[in-house]
Design a protein around this motif. Sequence first.
Motif, PDB file in Angstrom:
ATOM      1  N   ILE A  42       0.852  -1.182   0.000  1.00  0.00           N
ATOM      2  CA  ILE A  42       0.000   0.000   0.000  1.00  0.00           C
ATOM      3  C   ILE A  42       0.891   1.236   0.000  1.00  0.00           C
ATOM      4  N   SER A  43       0.302   2.361  -0.400  1.00  0.00           N
ATOM      5  CA  SER A  43       1.003   3.637  -0.279  1.00  0.00           C
ATOM      6  C   SER A  43       0.172   4.564   0.602  1.00  0.00           C
ATOM      7  N   ILE A  44       0.860   5.411   1.341  1.00  0.00           N
ATOM      8  CA  ILE A  44       0.203   6.508   2.054  1.00  0.00           C
ATOM      9  C   ILE A  44       1.035   7.758   1.794  1.00  0.00           C
ATOM     10  N   THR A  45       0.389   8.908   1.809  1.00  0.00           N
ATOM     11  CA  THR A  45       1.097  10.176   1.664  1.00  0.00           C
ATOM     12  C   THR A  45       0.726  11.034   2.862  1.00  0.00           C
ATOM     13  N   VAL A  46       1.742  11.534   3.568  1.00  0.00           N
ATOM     14  CA  VAL A  46       1.504  12.210   4.850  1.00  0.00           C
ATOM     15  C   VAL A  46       2.213  13.555   4.877  1.00  0.00           C
ATOM     16  N   ASN A  47       1.507  14.577   5.313  1.00  0.00           N
ATOM     17  CA  ASN A  47       2.084  15.914   5.473  1.00  0.00           C
ATOM     18  C   ASN A  47       3.192  15.875   6.528  1.00  0.00           C
ATOM     19  N   ARG A  48       4.317  16.486   6.202  1.00  0.00           N
ATOM     20  CA  ARG A  48       5.444  16.498   7.133  1.00  0.00           C
ATOM     21  C   ARG A  48       5.142  17.207   8.443  1.00  0.00           C
ATOM     22  N   ASP A  49       4.138  18.090   8.432  1.00  0.00           N
ATOM     23  CA  ASP A  49       3.797  18.815   9.661  1.00  0.00           C
ATOM     24  C   ASP A  49       3.147  17.907  10.697  1.00  0.00           C
ATOM     25  N   ASN A  50       2.644  16.758  10.253  1.00  0.00           N
ATOM     26  CA  ASN A  50       1.991  15.843  11.193  1.00  0.00           C
ATOM     27  C   ASN A  50       3.042  15.117  12.029  1.00  0.00           C
ATOM     28  N   PHE A  51       2.789  15.090  13.342  1.00  0.00           N
ATOM     29  CA  PHE A  51       3.707  14.394  14.237  1.00  0.00           C
ATOM     30  C   PHE A  51       3.783  12.910  13.868  1.00  0.00           C
ATOM     31  N   GLU A  58      10.573   7.292  11.428  1.00  0.00           N
ATOM     32  CA  GLU A  58      11.566   6.705  12.336  1.00  0.00           C
ATOM     33  C   GLU A  58      11.336   5.215  12.573  1.00  0.00           C
ATOM     34  N   SER A  59      10.088   4.849  12.837  1.00  0.00           N
ATOM     35  CA  SER A  59       9.807   3.469  13.261  1.00  0.00           C
ATOM     36  C   SER A  59       9.621   2.526  12.079  1.00  0.00           C
ATOM     37  N   ARG A  60       9.271   3.084  10.905  1.00  0.00           N
ATOM     38  CA  ARG A  60       9.016   2.328   9.669  1.00  0.00           C
ATOM     39  C   ARG A  60       7.795   1.422   9.775  1.00  0.00           C
ATOM     40  N   LYS A  61       6.989   1.629  10.809  1.00  0.00           N
ATOM     41  CA  LYS A  61       5.781   0.797  10.993  1.00  0.00           C
ATOM     42  C   LYS A  61       4.569   1.709  11.111  1.00  0.00           C
ATOM     43  N   PHE A  62       3.443   1.268  10.560  1.00  0.00           N
ATOM     44  CA  PHE A  62       2.199   2.008  10.780  1.00  0.00           C
ATOM     45  C   PHE A  62       0.996   1.097  10.605  1.00  0.00           C
ATOM     46  N   ASN A  63      -0.132   1.556  11.166  1.00  0.00           N
ATOM     47  CA  ASN A  63      -1.425   0.920  10.918  1.00  0.00           C
ATOM     48  C   ASN A  63      -2.327   1.939  10.233  1.00  0.00           C
ATOM     49  N   ILE A  64      -3.187   1.438   9.368  1.00  0.00           N
ATOM     50  CA  ILE A  64      -4.242   2.242   8.764  1.00  0.00           C
ATOM     51  C   ILE A  64      -5.565   1.669   9.257  1.00  0.00           C
ATOM     52  N   SER A  65      -6.375   2.479   9.947  1.00  0.00           N
ATOM     53  CA  SER A  65      -7.731   2.073  10.305  1.00  0.00           C
ATOM     54  C   SER A  65      -8.676   2.750   9.330  1.00  0.00           C
ATOM     55  N   VAL A  66      -9.487   1.958   8.646  1.00  0.00           N
ATOM     56  CA  VAL A  66     -10.358   2.490   7.588  1.00  0.00           C
ATOM     57  C   VAL A  66     -11.644   3.032   8.219  1.00  0.00           C
ATOM     58  N   LEU A  67     -11.877   4.337   8.077  1.00  0.00           N
ATOM     59  CA  LEU A  67     -13.078   4.947   8.669  1.00  0.00           C
ATOM     60  C   LEU A  67     -14.315   4.553   7.869  1.00  0.00           C
ATOM     61  N   GLN A 120       9.841   1.941   1.131  1.00  0.00           N
ATOM     62  CA  GLN A 120      10.435   3.075   0.399  1.00  0.00           C
ATOM     63  C   GLN A 120       9.778   4.364   0.846  1.00  0.00           C
ATOM     64  N   THR A 121      10.534   5.448   0.812  1.00  0.00           N
ATOM     65  CA  THR A 121       9.946   6.766   1.043  1.00  0.00           C
ATOM     66  C   THR A 121      10.270   7.647  -0.156  1.00  0.00           C
ATOM     67  N   ILE A 122       9.323   8.485  -0.520  1.00  0.00           N
ATOM     68  CA  ILE A 122       9.511   9.419  -1.632  1.00  0.00           C
ATOM     69  C   ILE A 122       9.261  10.832  -1.111  1.00  0.00           C
ATOM     70  N   ASP A 123      10.273  11.678  -1.206  1.00  0.00           N
ATOM     71  CA  ASP A 123      10.190  13.048  -0.711  1.00  0.00           C
ATOM     72  C   ASP A 123       9.406  13.896  -1.714  1.00  0.00           C
ATOM     73  N   LEU A 124       8.234  14.382  -1.290  1.00  0.00           N
ATOM     74  CA  LEU A 124       7.400  15.195  -2.176  1.00  0.00           C
ATOM     75  C   LEU A 124       7.343  16.647  -1.702  1.00  0.00           C
ATOM     76  N   GLY A 125       8.342  17.069  -0.966  1.00  0.00           N
ATOM     77  CA  GLY A 125       8.350  18.446  -0.468  1.00  0.00           C
ATOM     78  C   GLY A 125       7.515  18.557   0.786  1.00  0.00           C
ATOM     79  N   PHE A 130       4.937   7.084   1.503  1.00  0.00           N
ATOM     80  CA  PHE A 130       5.510   5.843   2.034  1.00  0.00           C
ATOM     81  C   PHE A 130       4.929   4.673   1.243  1.00  0.00           C
ATOM     82  N   ILE A 131       5.807   3.837   0.708  1.00  0.00           N
ATOM     83  CA  ILE A 131       5.387   2.579   0.095  1.00  0.00           C
ATOM     84  C   ILE A 131       5.689   1.496   1.118  1.00  0.00           C
TER      85      ILE A 131
END
Length: 205
Positions: A42-51, A58-67, A120-125, A130-131
Motif C-alpha cells: 500500500i502507499s500513504i502520503t503524509v504531510n510532514r507537519d503531522n507528528f 523513524e519506526s518504519r511501521k504504521f497501521n491504517i484504520s479504515v473509517l 520506500q519513502t519518496i520526498d514530495l516536499g 511511504f510505500i
Amino acid sequence: MNKKAMYQLTYGLFVLTSRLGEKDNGCIINTAGQVTSSPNRISITVNRDNFTHDLVMESRKFNISVLSEEADFKIFQHFGFQSGRTAEKFEGYHACKRSENGLYYITEGTNAYISATVEQTIDLGSHTMFIASVDDMEMLSSAPSASYAYYQSSIKPRPEEKILTGKTVWRCTVCGYVYEGEELPADFVCPLCKHPASDFEKVTS
Ligand code: FE
C-alpha cells in the motif's frame, strides 16, 4: 482547464497510527491505497507537519484504520484537529486496541485495519509518500467505508443555524468550522484544521 475535475477523484478516510518508543500517535489521512497485490503493498502520503509523519519515518511501521460511514465527527476532531506534539491522543482514549505489531488501531467508526512496514519513502516536499508491505489485516465491521465526499455531505456538521439568522458566514470546506463575518481576512487560518482562507466558502442566507 476546469480545476473542479480534481474533485471527481474519490478518496477514503483513514486514521494513520504509529508508535516510536513509548509514544503513540495518530492522524487523519485520505491518501491510502493498494499499489501492488503480489507482493501486497500500500502507499500513504503524509504531510510532514503531522507528528505521526515523524513516527512513521523513524519506526518504519504504521497501521491504517479504515473509517466507515458510522464514524462520528468526534473521531475527526480527535485525530484531525489537534497535534500529537501538544496532545496525548491516546490518553484516556478507549476505542482502540493494539495489533500484533504493537501499534494501536481504532475499533469504533472503522471497518478494517491494515498493518504495514515501510519499504520506500519518496520526498514530495510538503509530504512524504511511504510505500509499505502489508504484514497483517483484519475486518472490524461490515459498514461501508466513508469516502471524503460522504464526510463532506453526511458527517461534517453544517452551519444551518447560523445562516438562518440572516448573517453571512464563511465555512471551512475541510472541517466545517464557521467564521462569522462579511469578509474573511486573507491571512485567516482555520483554528480547527489549520487550512488557509482559500479553503473557506462564503455562505449567505
Ligand atoms: Fe477547517
